[in-house]
Motif scaffolding. Sequence first.
Motif, mmCIF file in Angstrom:
data_model
loop_
_atom_site.group_PDB
_atom_site.id
_atom_site.type_symbol
_atom_site.label_atom_id
_atom_site.label_comp_id
_atom_site.label_asym_id
_atom_site.label_seq_id
_atom_site.Cartn_x
_atom_site.Cartn_y
_atom_site.Cartn_z
ATOM 1 N N ARG A 1 -10.075 27.454 -18.949
ATOM 2 C CA ARG A 1 -10.570 27.603 -20.323
ATOM 3 C C ARG A 1 -11.082 26.259 -20.822
ATOM 4 N N LYS A 2 -11.855 26.341 -21.881
ATOM 5 C CA LYS A 2 -12.327 25.142 -22.549
ATOM 6 C C LYS A 2 -11.137 24.472 -23.228
ATOM 7 N N ASP A 3 -10.987 23.165 -23.029
ATOM 8 C CA ASP A 3 -9.895 22.440 -23.674
ATOM 9 C C ASP A 3 -10.357 21.997 -25.061
ATOM 10 N N GLY B 1 -16.978 24.683 -22.193
ATOM 11 C CA GLY B 1 -16.046 24.042 -21.273
ATOM 12 C C GLY B 1 -16.773 23.201 -20.248
ATOM 13 N N CYS C 1 -10.708 18.368 -25.368
ATOM 14 C CA CYS C 1 -11.483 17.657 -24.344
ATOM 15 C C CYS C 1 -12.211 16.459 -24.980
ATOM 16 N N TYR D 1 -20.086 25.803 -15.178
ATOM 17 C CA TYR D 1 -19.906 25.342 -16.564
ATOM 18 C C TYR D 1 -21.158 25.694 -17.354
ATOM 19 N N CYS E 1 -12.607 19.299 -19.057
ATOM 20 C CA CYS E 1 -11.587 20.218 -19.568
ATOM 21 C C CYS E 1 -10.575 20.523 -18.460
#
Lengths: 83, 431
Positions: free
Chosen positions: B376-378, B306, B381, B301, B310
């Motif tokens: 992937r980055k949410d 992200g 999040c 990370y 996430c």
Amino acid sequence: MPEIHVRLFAGLHDLVGRRELVLSMPDGATIGQLRDRLGEEYPIVQPLLSTLVCAVDEEYVAPEHVLRDGEDVALIPPISGGS
Amino acid sequence: MDHGHLHIDRSTGDIDPASRAALRAARQGERRPSKGGRMPVSVYIPTPFRKMTGNRQHVEAEGADVREVLADVDKQFPGFHSLVFGTGDAVPAHINIYVNKQEITSLDGIATKVRDGDEVAVIPAMAGGAGDQPRRRIGALTPEQVDRYSRHIIMPQVGPSGQRKIMESSVLIIGAGGLGSPIAVYLALAGIGRIGIVDFDTVDISNLQRQILHQNDDIGKPKALSAKETINAYNPDVEVTTHQVPITSENALAIIGGYDYVINGADNFAARYLVNDACYFLKKPLIDGSILLFDGQVTVYLPDKGCYRCLYPSPPPPGMVPSCAEAGVLGALCGTVGTIQATEALKLILGVGETLHGRLLLYDALAMEFRQVRIRKDPKCVLCGEPDDPSAKVTELIDYDAFCGGAFGHTNEEEQKAADATSALREQSKV
Ligand SMILES: [Zn+2]
């Protein structure tokens, strides 16, 4: 009825007792519904379902992803071991 | 701004007073207005507290003494005082305050007078002495170092400058257990400048099936200490800082803030969420790995790209995913997963190759298969994104025991299960 190959990862396959299975899902079914089906067939995994990372053909997908025939699904639970 | 005339002390990274005055003059334009043209005091904010100040390393404040200056900082950045002082008014034991590099207990404590242009620094002291230490600087490599690291140095991706980068970096390893062991050993051999070890446990005989930092003679010894001895036996150049405490919401920012990179070898969900959140707030790259039986997961990370939440927004219910103590783990698996984490750390330090950032690596030792899933980055999040419900946004470290629905670390229940399993094993093996 799409036939979906499902691969279960660490923690999950130990509960189900299998690493791979094939599930027939109705047309238009989502991966979220497939996850729920797994819980119906193997109630022991029910509490884990909401924590699973779902991937199709090696790419993360949201629960709304609509499944297509022949897709490879991976269901990955979090694991916490380090010691 | 012209930095050409600055004189920076190579050993400490300090700027000499004349240069500091020049810097101040250059900053004049951006300073907030002050009464009667008074020169405000400059307050140095260490990394763990910088999230309070919009990531600023120095802030300016006014006051006649240290207490007033810090009160003024709190006025500008509400919450600063309670972050540093906790609930009390006295300076906590783990915080050192300096006025112009002099620790205030040797002056007049919190009532120490300050004058215009002074520098006040607020530094959290760590268990084991690691602070928000200035970056170490390595000059030319010694002939012995050139020999020791020759197999690194001859690689074009490393070279002498890459080796110096390795020797200038600091890495914090959470846990001196199954994953922490191979991570620490390979980073020590590579010549990492400073390695921090967080572990409050002692070495047990059941650890020796996999934890290569510890040996028979270490049974009963604190793991962090045993780790330090092993690391220095391999490479005396490595500075080792031991943190013989459980990592908690109270100490995580101060501990993690003292390092460039964090590698996770924690063995429970609460610590994994805590370390993730602390790394996000401090913008530290986190190399994450976890193991169970014959399976491993590894990913990286990077700050603002992200996070663990996430991927796994909420932990599984307690007891659903067993720990290594309950379910077991193949010893050699720790080596595979831990050395992948060490590899990723070295690549980040060197700035070479493609890291596992954006990919979750899944290792199945029974099938002997490596697979990966692109992650992937949410955007929603609760930590690093914008959740639909703004009140769900995590803005500070929380109660991770409550979040994970169980006690921190090994629960008594887990320990009991592991003890039961061990005694059952003893019975079986008699047959
Ligand atoms: Zn996130």
